[in-house]
Design a protein around this motif. Structure first.
Motif, PDB file in Angstrom:
ATOM      1  N   LYS A   1      48.090  37.551  49.253  1.00 16.84           N
ATOM      2  CA  LYS A   1      48.829  38.397  48.450  1.00 16.84           C
ATOM      3  C   LYS A   1      48.432  37.929  46.928  1.00 16.84           C
ATOM      4  N   ASN A   2      48.102  36.681  46.753  1.00 21.02           N
ATOM      5  CA  ASN A   2      47.414  36.372  45.444  1.00 21.02           C
ATOM      6  C   ASN A   2      46.272  37.303  44.987  1.00 21.02           C
ATOM      7  N   ALA A   3      45.321  37.222  45.983  1.00 24.26           N
ATOM      8  CA  ALA A   3      44.016  38.078  45.728  1.00 24.26           C
ATOM      9  C   ALA A   3      44.363  39.501  45.664  1.00 24.26           C
ATOM     10  N   VAL A   4      45.260  40.087  46.267  1.00 29.85           N
ATOM     11  CA  VAL A   4      45.622  41.413  45.961  1.00 29.85           C
ATOM     12  C   VAL A   4      46.501  41.750  44.771  1.00 29.85           C
ATOM     13  N   SER A   5      47.266  40.855  44.612  1.00 23.68           N
ATOM     14  CA  SER A   5      47.994  41.141  42.971  1.00 23.68           C
ATOM     15  C   SER A   5      46.801  40.891  41.726  1.00 23.68           C
ATOM     16  N   GLY A   6      45.744  39.823  42.022  1.00 24.89           N
ATOM     17  CA  GLY A   6      44.782  39.862  41.178  1.00 24.89           C
ATOM     18  C   GLY A   6      44.146  40.959  41.130  1.00 24.89           C
ATOM     19  N   ASN A   7      43.831  41.656  42.065  1.00 26.12           N
ATOM     20  CA  ASN A   7      42.737  42.867  42.153  1.00 26.12           C
ATOM     21  C   ASN A   7      43.821  44.057  41.588  1.00 26.12           C
ATOM     22  N   LEU A   8      44.823  43.966  41.600  1.00 27.70           N
ATOM     23  CA  LEU A   8      45.650  44.964  40.931  1.00 27.70           C
ATOM     24  C   LEU A   8      45.779  45.090  39.758  1.00 27.70           C
ATOM     25  N   GLU A   9      46.066  43.677  39.133  1.00 22.91           N
ATOM     26  CA  GLU A   9      46.017  43.493  37.903  1.00 22.91           C
ATOM     27  C   GLU A   9      44.772  43.795  37.063  1.00 22.91           C
ATOM     28  N   LEU A  10      43.402  43.367  37.770  1.00 25.83           N
ATOM     29  CA  LEU A  10      42.274  43.880  37.337  1.00 25.83           C
ATOM     30  C   LEU A  10      42.198  45.435  37.017  1.00 25.83           C
TER      31      LEU A  10
END
Lengths: 268, 433
Positions: free
Chosen positions: B312-321
């Motif tokens: 989930k952290n990886a996904v939210s990081g990617n979305l923020e990027l």
């Protein structure tokens, strides 16, 4: 010729700096297509200039430019750039150019400040076996340097994976498996070259009646032992990944220390 | 008489998308290829719409067109659309949008750059626009204006793709697991995947891994039925959960998603498995709640453990990027839209340029005819070549300047003075008479 050499000496560090700039952009920016083109062009120009400088020095001195520490360092820088190109071409590691070309740029810049300032080596060293020995050694150093850079990058990515830090460096680095295999391959190649260089060196020393054992020779044997052990442990004990990367870095550190010990201390 | 540019057609877009319309309305507006063909021909038949291209996907249905009177075109399309599908004009008007000129161009470029997609940066849309444009172009529904605008749009989409990282990084949990597996193991082709539990999440992850090239699957479950079903679907083998320890050493990737209340994979299990792996890394994903894999497993050498929270952290990081990269993409859209705007303004001087060239070409032809009469053919060729060269050189400066003035928005004034200076209208009138 002298003006041409002076010009190349002045421009070579600049060319490497430009290379590092574009490779840095390639690693740290999003527009990879554009930066990749510029990086490729800049490294081609830098390597051509470097090659031209080595040939010009050879033409000026009427010998291989390998006899002084400055010349050897300049040749090592060239080998590092060639090794980088080989890696880029065979394993698509262009993204890592900022790290793999860094040692080449550093060595070239340092070498240029040493060039022409040292005394020539003794006549005993003016043997063609000496050239084979030096070229094989420098090629081994270049291979070990690349292996060490890749091992350091492996450890960086490994740490990021363990800590779950998904930042820019994490995204830009190639997979762990690739870094592991590449560093193993280059360290093995370096070991073979170092072995060849040592065999040539020992044969030449015995043939010419030189004798003596300086800290440098001892250091080189330690380096060889570390890299041979690393390769053997990988194959037989399955020492891959982090452990393998640490051993490669240890071997490289030993190599640097062995070289800091100075030149060979033979006497006749 | 002063020359006036004929009324220039304007670009427009009429449509509805995931932001403005519900799924049911989008479904009713959806057009398949056959309907698009019939609909386009109906719309073009009476000449209100000059050119068009229809894009219809599950997230958007849009009609891009050129018309001299976009408002009339809007009513015309709304009526035709409502008559064809089970929707009213009011629904289209309330839940849709109508944009013209620069706004329409900007919208198209944002769509092509995946800035208007349901999942930001999802570049599949560029291919869908390409297909819809290809269909329009092959059927002759597009011409000079739309062709240029769409080509610029493709260029914008490509720029966004290459100059930003808006499309990078997984934005779904199961795909994030695949991306992390790739980060550790590299190429997933030929890798052995062990899926523990036969639930939906495990199946989804297996699907992504299958897509990524993994071909050897081992499915572990308490009862053989569900494991056998999944093994049949992915071409793998089914095993009882009790056999996990025995077979885990073969696996490069282990995905655990059981509903078990306790730990299923212990530190000892993994240490045992690693003895058979000769130092090769083991990638484990725990997508179960409560956890299936002992957290201490992550501390073992050559073992990489990720939980659903990590994914989930990886996904939210990617979305923020992606959101950060969207700013760069918007700037590219603005730049390209401004370019199209200046191109469009420059089109206003095209009639004057055409008349200017035609007038001086006619003068040149008359003079060549006069001097070449009764002379050998080689001399005529030389005179024609001289005439062409002089004409191009004389007209180069006024042509360039007129185009520049047109691009700067001074097209009408430039046309007016060009007409006065070169007596274009009078000449046209005389020729007309």
């Amino acid at each position: 010729m002298e003006i041409f050499i002076a010009l190349l000496k002045g421009l070579l560090p600049v060319a490497y700096l430009i290379c590092l700039w574009f490779y840095g952009q390639l690693f740290f920016s999003a527009d990879e297509t554009k930066q990749s083109r510029w990086a490729k062009l800049s490294v081609a120009i830098a390597v051509c200039m470097h090659t031209a400088l080595l040939f010009s020095l050879a033409a000026q001195y009427h010998r291989c430019p390998l006899w002084t520490q400055g010349e050897a360092l300049l040749f090592l820088a060239w080998m590092l750039a060639i090794v980088h190109l080989l890696s880029e071409w065979s394993a698509d590691t262009r993204r890592l150019g900022f790290f793999t070309l860094g040692p080449a740029a550093f060595c070239a810049t340092v070498a240029l400040s040493f060039l022409g300032k040292e005394l020539m080596l003794d006549a005993q060293y003016r043997s063609s076996w000496f050239i084979f020995h030096i070229v094989a050694s420098l090629a081994a150093y270049a291979a070990f340097s690349l292996a060490a850079v890749l091992a350091a990058l492996y450890l960086t990515l490994h740490r990021k994976l363990k800590l779950k830090t998904f930042d820019l460096t994490f995204r830009k680095l190639p997979p762990l498996d690739k870094l592991d295999k590449l560093s193993a391959m280059w360290s093995f190649l370096g070991t073979l070259l170092m072995l060849a260089s040592t065999v040539i060196g020992v044969w030449w020393v015995r043939r010419d009646g030189l004798h003596g054992m300086s800290p440098r020779e001892i250091g080189i044997f330690v380096v060889l032992a570390i890299f041979l052990f690393t390769a053997a442990a990988r194959r037989t004990l399955g020492w891959r990944g982090r452990r393998h990367a640490i051993w490669i870095l240890a071997g490289f550190a030993a190599l640097v220390l062995a070289n800091l010990a100075g030149l060979h201390g033979f006497h006749f | 008489m002063i020359l006036n540019a004929p009324s220039q057609p304007q670009v427009f877009v009429l449509g509805a998308n995931h932001l403005t319309a519900s799924v049911s309305l989008r479904d009713r507006l959806l057009l398949d290829e056959k309907s698009i063909q019939e609909f386009a021909e109906t719309l073009l038949k009476d000449g209100v719409v000059k050119e068009l291209s229809i894009l219809s996907t599950c997230n958007r249905s849009e009609i891009y067109g050129m018309a001299e009177d976009p408002k009339a075109a809007r009513t015309h399309i709304e009526n035709a659309w409502a008559a064809r599908r089970n929707v009213s004009e009011d629904e289209i008007r309330t839940h849709g949008y109508f944009l013209s000129e620069t706004e329409a161009i900007r919208h198209l470029f944002r769509v092509m750059g995946s800035l208007d997609s349901m999942v930001l940066g999802e570049m599949q849309i560029l291919g869908q626009v390409k297909d819809s444009y290809q269909l329009a172009s092959q059927n002759g529904w597009t011409d000079f204006y739309l062709n240029h605008i769409f080509q610029s749009g493709f260029h914008t989409g490509k720029r966004i793709h290459s100059e930003t990282t808006i499309h990078e990084g997984a934005v779904s949990i199961s795909y994030a697991a695949v991306e992390l597996a790739r980060k550790v193991l590299g190429d997933l082709r030929g890798r052995v995947v062990g899926v523990v539990g036969a639930g939906e999440m495990g199946e989804l992850a297996a699907q992504h891994l299958h897509k990524a090239g993994a071909r050897s699957f081992l499915f572990f479950n308490r009862s053989m039925g569900p494991a056998e079903r999944m093994a049949a679907a992915f071409g793998g083998e089914s095993r009882l959960l009790s056999e996990l320890q025995e077979h885990m050493g073969q696996c490069d990737i282990v995905i655990s998603a059981t509903g078990a209340p306790d730990i299923v994979i212990t530190r000892e299990h993994v240490q045992g498995a690693l003895r058979h792996r000769h130092g090769r890394p083991l990638f484990l994903v725990d997508i179960a709640a409560p956890r299936d894999i002992d957290p201490l497993v992550g501390e073992i050498e050559n073992t990489f453990l990720f939980t659903i929270d990590d994914l989930k952290n990886a996904v939210s990081g990617n979305l923020e990027l992606r959101r950060q990269e969207a700013h760069k993409a918007e700037a590219i859209v603005e730049e390209e839209a401004a370019r199209i705007e200046s191109w469009s303004r420059a089109l206003g001087v095209v009639p004057v340029l055409r008349t200017l060239r035609e007038k001086y070409q006619a003068i040149t032809d008359r003079e060549i005819e006069k001097w070449a009469a009764g002379q050998p053919p080689e001399l005529r060729t030389h005179l024609e070549s001289l005439g062409r060269g002089l004409l191009n050189k004389f007209l180069h400066a006024p042509t360039t300047r007129l185009k520049q003035l047109g691009e700067q928005g001074d097209g009408s004034r430039a046309s007016y003075y060009a007409d006065l200076l070169f007596a274009l209208a009078r000449e046209e009138k005389q020729h007309g008479d």
